[in-house]
Write a protein that holds these residues in place. Structure first.
Motif, PDB file in Angstrom:
ATOM      1  N   ALA A   1      -4.514  23.841  43.965  1.00 21.82           N
ATOM      2  CA  ALA A   1      -3.674  22.725  43.517  1.00 21.82           C
ATOM      3  C   ALA A   1      -2.862  22.178  44.678  1.00 21.82           C
ATOM      4  O   ALA A   1      -2.811  20.957  44.900  1.00 21.82           O
ATOM      5  CB  ALA A   1      -2.760  23.181  42.381  1.00 21.82           C
ATOM      6  N   SER A   2      -2.212  23.060  45.439  1.00 17.91           N
ATOM      7  CA  SER A   2      -1.407  22.593  46.570  1.00 17.91           C
ATOM      8  C   SER A   2      -2.278  21.962  47.645  1.00 17.91           C
ATOM      9  O   SER A   2      -1.885  20.975  48.284  1.00 17.91           O
ATOM     10  CB  SER A   2      -0.577  23.736  47.151  1.00 17.91           C
ATOM     11  N   SER A   3      -3.493  22.476  47.834  1.00 14.99           N
ATOM     12  CA  SER A   3      -4.409  21.888  48.813  1.00 14.99           C
ATOM     13  C   SER A   3      -4.797  20.471  48.409  1.00 14.99           C
ATOM     14  O   SER A   3      -4.807  19.550  49.239  1.00 14.99           O
ATOM     15  CB  SER A   3      -5.659  22.767  48.953  1.00 14.99           C
ATOM     16  N   LEU A   4      -5.108  20.277  47.129  1.00 13.01           N
ATOM     17  CA  LEU A   4      -5.447  18.936  46.645  1.00 13.01           C
ATOM     18  C   LEU A   4      -4.275  17.971  46.805  1.00 13.01           C
ATOM     19  O   LEU A   4      -4.450  16.817  47.208  1.00 13.01           O
ATOM     20  CB  LEU A   4      -5.864  19.006  45.173  1.00 13.01           C
ATOM     21  N   ILE A   5      -3.076  18.446  46.500  1.00 14.43           N
ATOM     22  CA  ILE A   5      -1.907  17.574  46.615  1.00 14.43           C
ATOM     23  C   ILE A   5      -1.665  17.193  48.070  1.00 14.43           C
ATOM     24  O   ILE A   5      -1.333  16.043  48.379  1.00 14.43           O
ATOM     25  CB  ILE A   5      -0.677  18.252  45.983  1.00 14.43           C
TER      26      ILE A   5
ATOM     27  N   VAL B   1       5.757  30.618  35.590  1.00 14.26           N
ATOM     28  CA  VAL B   1       4.973  29.374  35.582  1.00 14.26           C
ATOM     29  C   VAL B   1       5.747  28.257  36.267  1.00 14.26           C
ATOM     30  O   VAL B   1       5.208  27.514  37.093  1.00 14.26           O
ATOM     31  CB  VAL B   1       4.616  28.974  34.132  1.00 14.26           C
ATOM     32  N   GLU B   2       7.026  28.144  35.931  1.00 18.05           N
ATOM     33  CA  GLU B   2       7.877  27.121  36.553  1.00 18.05           C
ATOM     34  C   GLU B   2       7.877  27.286  38.066  1.00 18.05           C
ATOM     35  O   GLU B   2       7.773  26.308  38.824  1.00 18.05           O
ATOM     36  CB  GLU B   2       9.302  27.240  36.004  1.00 18.05           C
ATOM     37  N   ALA B   3       7.995  28.532  38.513  1.00 16.91           N
ATOM     38  CA  ALA B   3       8.021  28.807  39.948  1.00 16.91           C
ATOM     39  C   ALA B   3       6.683  28.478  40.598  1.00 16.91           C
ATOM     40  O   ALA B   3       6.627  27.928  41.705  1.00 16.91           O
ATOM     41  CB  ALA B   3       8.375  30.277  40.180  1.00 16.91           C
ATOM     42  N   LEU B   4       5.591  28.819  39.926  1.00 14.74           N
ATOM     43  CA  LEU B   4       4.261  28.528  40.464  1.00 14.74           C
ATOM     44  C   LEU B   4       4.049  27.020  40.597  1.00 14.74           C
ATOM     45  O   LEU B   4       3.567  26.537  41.633  1.00 14.74           O
ATOM     46  CB  LEU B   4       3.192  29.135  39.553  1.00 14.74           C
ATOM     47  N   PHE B   5       4.389  26.277  39.559  1.00 10.37           N
ATOM     48  CA  PHE B   5       4.213  24.818  39.607  1.00 10.37           C
ATOM     49  C   PHE B   5       5.079  24.201  40.703  1.00 10.37           C
ATOM     50  O   PHE B   5       4.654  23.290  41.411  1.00 10.37           O
ATOM     51  CB  PHE B   5       4.571  24.197  38.255  1.00 10.37           C
TER      52      PHE B   5
ATOM     53  N   ILE C   1       3.058  20.823  41.461  1.00 15.03           N
ATOM     54  CA  ILE C   1       2.531  20.320  40.191  1.00 15.03           C
ATOM     55  C   ILE C   1       3.681  19.808  39.334  1.00 15.03           C
ATOM     56  O   ILE C   1       4.695  20.491  39.162  1.00 15.03           O
ATOM     57  CB  ILE C   1       1.781  21.430  39.432  1.00 15.03           C
ATOM     58  N   VAL C   2       3.524  18.612  38.777  1.00 16.72           N
ATOM     59  CA  VAL C   2       4.517  18.068  37.849  1.00 16.72           C
ATOM     60  C   VAL C   2       4.347  18.763  36.504  1.00 16.72           C
ATOM     61  O   VAL C   2       3.268  18.711  35.906  1.00 16.72           O
ATOM     62  CB  VAL C   2       4.355  16.552  37.683  1.00 16.72           C
TER      63      VAL C   2
END
Length: 710
Positions: A230-234, A269-273, A278-279
């Motif tokens: 996810a972070s790579s895509l962003i 989950v909040e920390a991971l996003f 991720i929004v």
């Protein structure tokens, strides 16, 4: 494993296809035919000779080689069917709609595993079982409606729930949101949400692929994989918004520390996003609204630098809202919605600046008498399409302190809106500032709204939902750096200390002190002893006043085990005698009495996620208000600043009513150092530092507890 045969098969066989479009087998055939599938479509049904105009095979053995198999048959028939097709028909992709597998029984799980083993042996992709299918611009292998409008630049949507995916599609279609692909992973036995993201990441081409991804997640099987891709895509320019459902079940779990009581799996989950960028959304409407906002930004022609702040910018270590609020012009012909949008934007940290000066007076002269141009710009119910266009032109060209435009335009049913919406269409195509169309009359002006959406636009029918979703997006930080920095952590000494701990549970105060020393966290001078004379001598040495705390009970305050502002040896002696009578007391700790703003840092180890680190205001604030922010260890300085500045009580930390603010840099440094230490100490399951006292330039740990499980 995601194969070409899954994404763009030249031939598809629907096993269980039928003429009854009210059942999954018939609905899939209908959707494939209606979607204009250009390959060869085959049907297998032992009871029919023709299905929806297609010749039917009565058994899979009769099939010629086929690239993709879509199974809509009883679960017990699926393993043999998959084996025959994979071995004899060179089928290299399967979508299994059927339910009755691992989600229901142990026997079903065994069948599911057999299918997985077959797919692994022959190198096949597997979507499902227990899903609604998948659709893209090549094939519509789903049995549900609606089928959204598909576009190469539409959003990619991945869902862990088939039924929820349908409801999210319903919400999206009414807004005009277009899709590139929809993935319903079902049980996700082979291909889960993380695997789809991995494929999209490793094959991403910015010139051809969608830059917007929407996720509905019920289970995060591999947090590290999700975070990485996810972070790579962003970082590559994509935008990701997600719902994570079912995260609060451990929130009420009994816990022995403040951190344990606050840090649930939802905090993880909040920390991971947050770490991934991720929004986070909490409803279908929020998720599809986020997708529409992303599409507005993606389609805006060369947005101005200020408006580009809506996009993820990895150069900024802080939430965008902390750098500079987004400034909106609100154009409306109905005062109420303009006021509600102004309130919601302001509450979310954005601005609706007052417009004044020569350009404003010039604009006012072009509108009907009684119009307001202060912002919101109210052109009245009688305002024309031409005036709407004029106002947008002024916002685009003459008002430099405007970053984005919200256009609210509906009807009470007295006139049609084709002309106004055509003006809006033209301005969206030419403006460099993003325009957010808010067209509330989706029933009264249904044909006009439908025509507007058909031109490729989206609609935010509710202005407050738009503002709240925008606020969440503005507060989402960019992806954190992936590399771990040691920041001078004494890892060898840390390992020796933990190795020397013989029993699980909360460790002795001296051991807590030694662990914190490994991270270079400053601590208040203290002594722990069972000897009254030793503690009195220590108090004289560091200087009165001092604090006395009982050692042994976990919750010291609850048992009367804390005494503040002890100013004499005699007072200390009395408190020592009293505390040693408390049940479970093993010693007394004496510390130098300090004053300052109370802060809190905590950490809790969540299985699969690692350590969730919390920060916030300390003392009773963390117990009563629970104003904390979470991050996933290890944390960068940018993440630490983001957590601090996202606190509701951040203004207190900055300094209010003449009081000096805390040393934010030192607070962030302690958060970072602690998170890095935890990266190398998974045996630490819970930790509280409460309070940290911030006084002037100093931030010092006063009280801490650490629970170890080896």
């Amino acid at each position: 494993m995601i194969t070409r045969e899954l994404l763009a098969p030249q031939s598809i066989a629907v096993i269980g296809g039928s003429n009854n479009i009210h059942k999954p087998g018939g609905a899939i055939v209908r959707n494939l035919l209606g979607g204009g599938y250009e390959g060869t479509l085959r049907i297998v049904n032992p009871k029919e000779d023709q299905v929806q105009g297609l010749r039917v095979f009565h058994h899979v053995n009769e099939l010629p080689p086929t690239e993709l198999g879509v199974l809509v048959i009883p679960a017990k028939l699926c393993p043999e069917t998959v084996e025959v097709m994979a071995r004899e028909k060179q089928t290299r992709a399967f979508i299994i709609i059927s339910a009755g597998f691992g989600e229901e029984t142990a026997a079903g799980a065994e069948m599911e595993q057999r299918i997985l083993d077959i797919c692994k042996e022959y190198g096949c992709s597997l979507i499902g079982p227990n899903c609604i299918g998948m659709l893209n611009r090549h094939h519509h292998s789903v049995f549900t409606q609606p089928i959204p409008k598909l576009s190469a630049k539409g959003v990619d949507f991945i869902s862990g729930s088939g039924a929820t995916a349908v409801f999210i599609l319903e919400s999206a279609v009414t807004k005009g949101l277009q899709f590139n692909s929809v993935w319903s992973i079902g049980n996700g036995k082979q291909i889960g949400i993380e695997d789809v993201l991995e494929y999209m990441d490793t094959h991403y081409d910015a010139t051809t692929d969608s830059s917007v991804k929407l996720l509905y997640i019920e289970n995060i099987a591999n947090p590290d994989k999700l975070l990485f891709h996810a972070s790579s895509l962003i970082r590559k320019g994509c935008h990701i918004a997600a719902i994570k459902a079912g995260s609060s079940e451990s929130g009420s779990r009994a816990a022995s520390s403040h951190t344990g009581a606050i840090a649930s799996s939802d905090a993880a989950v909040e920390a991971l996003f947050r770490k991934a960028g991720i929004v986070r959304c909490h409803s279908r409407e929020e998720l599809t609204t986020a997708g529409c906002i992303f599409m507005v930004m993606t389609n805006t022609r060369q947005p101005s630098p200020s408006a580009q702040r809506l996009s993820t910018d990895s150069q900024h270590p802080l939430p965008i809202a902390a750098q500079h609020p987004l400034r909106f012009a609100i154009v409306t012909h109905a005062g109420g919605p303009g006021v509600m949008l102004t309130d919601a934007l302001s509450k979310g940290g954005m601005e609706v600046p007052k417009l004044e000066g020569a350009a404003t007076e010039e604009l006012k002269a072009k509108l009907f008498a009684g119009s307001s141009v202060a912002n919101p710009i109210d052109i009245l119910a009688t305002g024309t399409a031409e005036q709407l266009g004029t106002v947008i032109d002024y916002c685009e060209q003459r008002f430099d302190d405007i970053d984005a435009i919200a256009a609210i335009y509906g009807t009470p049913g007295l006139t049609t809106l084709y002309e106004a919406y055509d003006v809006l269409h033209q301005k969206i195509q030419t403006c460099t500032k993003p325009i957010f169309p808010i067209l509330p009359s989706v029933h009264t002006a249904g044909p006009e709204v439908a025509e507007f959406l058909a031109k490729g636009h989206v609609n935010f029918s509710d202005e407050v939902t738009l503002a709240t979703t925008l606020s969440q997006m503005m507060k989402t930080p960019p992806p954190a750096p992936m590399e771990v920095q040691l920041y001078g952590i004494d890892i060898p000494r840390l390992n020796d200390i933990i190795h020397g701990i013989k029993e699980n549970g909360y460790v002795e105060p001296q051991t807590v002190r030694e662990i914190l020393e490994c991270a270079g966290i400053p601590m208040v001078p203290e002594m722990v002893s069972r000897q009254k004379d030793e503690l009195t001598a220590f108090a004289r040495r560091v200087g009165f006043p001092v604090v006395a705390k009982v050692v042994g009970p976990v919750h010291k305050s609850d048992v009367g085990g804390v005494a503040l502002n002890i100013r004499t040896p005699e007072h200390l002696a009395l408190e020592f005698d009293r505390m040693m009578q408390i049940e479970g007391a093993t010693a007394v700790m004496v510390q130098k009495m300090l004053r300052g703003t109370e802060l809190f840092i905590g950490a809790k180890y969540e299985e699969r996620f690692g350590h969730v680190v919390l920060c916030g205001l300390g003392g009773i604030f963390v117990e009563v208000l629970k104003d904390v922010q979470s991050g996933l260890a290890p944390l960068s300085y940018g993440e630490a600043y983001s957590m601090i500045r996202s606190l509701r009580g951040y203004k207190i930390l900055k300094g209010t009513r003449g009081q000096r603010g805390i040393n934010e840099q030192k607070y962030a440094e302690i958060i970072v150092r602690l998170s890095t230490l935890l990266r190398f100490a998974t045996q630490i399951k819970e930790m509280d530092i409460n309070p940290l006292l911030a006084d002037g330039d100093d931030v010092i740990a006063v009280d801490a507890r650490i629970r170890i499980e080896k």
